[in-house]
Scaffold this motif. Structure first.
Motif, PDB file in Angstrom:
ATOM      1  N   VAL A  42      43.358  42.799  31.820  1.00  0.00           N
ATOM      2  CA  VAL A  42      43.217  41.486  31.190  1.00  0.00           C
ATOM      3  C   VAL A  42      42.247  41.118  30.140  1.00  0.00           C
ATOM      4  O   VAL A  42      40.857  41.481  30.407  1.00  0.00           O
ATOM      5  N   ALA A  54      44.711  34.237  26.897  1.00  0.00           N
ATOM      6  CA  ALA A  54      44.366  35.069  27.722  1.00  0.00           C
ATOM      7  C   ALA A  54      45.788  35.925  27.746  1.00  0.00           C
ATOM      8  O   ALA A  54      46.958  35.722  27.939  1.00  0.00           O
ATOM      9  N   LEU A 104      47.432  39.584  29.595  1.00  0.00           N
ATOM     10  CA  LEU A 104      47.759  40.731  30.707  1.00  0.00           C
ATOM     11  C   LEU A 104      48.550  41.937  29.857  1.00  0.00           C
ATOM     12  O   LEU A 104      49.559  41.610  29.461  1.00  0.00           O
ATOM     13  N   PHE A 127      45.570  34.857  36.413  1.00  0.00           N
ATOM     14  CA  PHE A 127      46.920  35.736  36.939  1.00  0.00           C
ATOM     15  C   PHE A 127      46.721  36.083  38.128  1.00  0.00           C
ATOM     16  O   PHE A 127      45.546  36.393  38.528  1.00  0.00           O
ATOM     17  N   ASN A 151      36.758  37.971  38.436  1.00  0.00           N
ATOM     18  CA  ASN A 151      37.896  38.825  38.529  1.00  0.00           C
ATOM     19  C   ASN A 151      37.411  39.185  40.075  1.00  0.00           C
ATOM     20  O   ASN A 151      36.617  40.040  40.501  1.00  0.00           O
ATOM     21  N   THR A 171      42.291  36.837  39.081  1.00  0.00           N
ATOM     22  CA  THR A 171      41.251  36.476  37.738  1.00  0.00           C
ATOM     23  C   THR A 171      41.372  35.153  37.537  1.00  0.00           C
ATOM     24  O   THR A 171      42.611  34.496  37.557  1.00  0.00           O
TER      25      THR A 171
END
Length: 234
Positions: free
Chosen positions: A74, A91, A93, A134, A186, A197
């Motif tokens: 991430v 952000a 992933l 996420f 995290n 996260t």
């Protein structure tokens, strides 16, 4: 035939007007410096990903597209704005190395893209506590129990003030500055390898979209959240 044709009808894809490769490839966008922050891996054991405000997530649903189970990095892209200071803009992933050739709106079950009439319309997720995040759908069930247990054991407490604030503070740039409360977490749930996260959401509360970065052959490369900092409300 009408029922069957509707049953197998392919959902119309909706694309972002933004090419997020601009964010990944540049350290300055339209005069605004952009800084990269890696916040570790997300465990995705089911391949079903949820994007939500993690403090108001109870009815959040996973996206209809899935990825291979795994652990994925991430990364946050921070816009160093002249008027509002550092703001989390995008952000990402990262599902696999490679370059996305298109950015497809991420949908949850029941979202019908035919309802999006105008260019730039999107389905997004609501932010009401100034955070995005996420997590995997399996983690969501663990997180829900974690919240319930915390509330039962601490009936007069607030999960952010009395628990997560200390976790955010661990990632503050200046541990000695009382005003630096930290911008991301995290967090791995005790007794598991499942994590969530959490990170600040651009300018705060609102409705924000997520997009799958894919190749032209529909291979998923990444999933991004756009907090509307660098590119505005289109």
């Amino acid at each position: 035939m009408g029922f069957l044709s509707n049953l197998f009808k392919k959902e119309k894809e909706v694309y972002s007007p933004v090419d997020y490769n601009r964010v990944f490839d540049n350290t300055v966008i339209d005069g605004i410096p952009v800084e990269r922050l890696d916040i570790g891996l997300l465990n995705v054991p089911t391949g079903q990903i949820i994007v939500c405000d993690p403090l108001v997530f109870s009815d959040a649903q996973p996206f209809t597209k899935t990825v291979a189970p795994g652990k994925y990095p991430v990364t946050i892209y921070i816009a160093k704005t002249p008027d509002a200071g550092d703001r989390y803009a995008v952000a990402c992933l990262e599902i696999k190395p490679g370059r996305a050739e298109k950015w497809v709106l991420a949908l949850t079950k029941g979202q019908d893209t035919s309802q999006l009439k105008n260019e730039g319309d999107y389905f997004g997720f609501p932010v009401d506590a100034g955070l995005g995040g996420f997590l995997d759908s399996q983690t969501a069930a663990v997180y829900d129990k974690f919240l319930d247990d915390f509330q039962k054991n601490n009936p007069n407490s607030n999960i952010y003030d009395d628990f997560f604030a200390a976790e955010f503070k661990k990632n503050a740039a200046d541990q000695d500055d009382p005003n630096d409360i930290g911008d991301w977490v995290n967090f791995t749930f005790p007794g598991t390898d499942l994590n969530i996260t959490m990170f600040h959401s651009g300018y705060g509360d609102g409705m924000y979209p997520a997009y799958w970065g894919t190749t032209n052959d529909e291979e998923i490369v990444s999933l991004v959240i756009d907090f509307m900092v660098l590119f505005g409300e289109w």
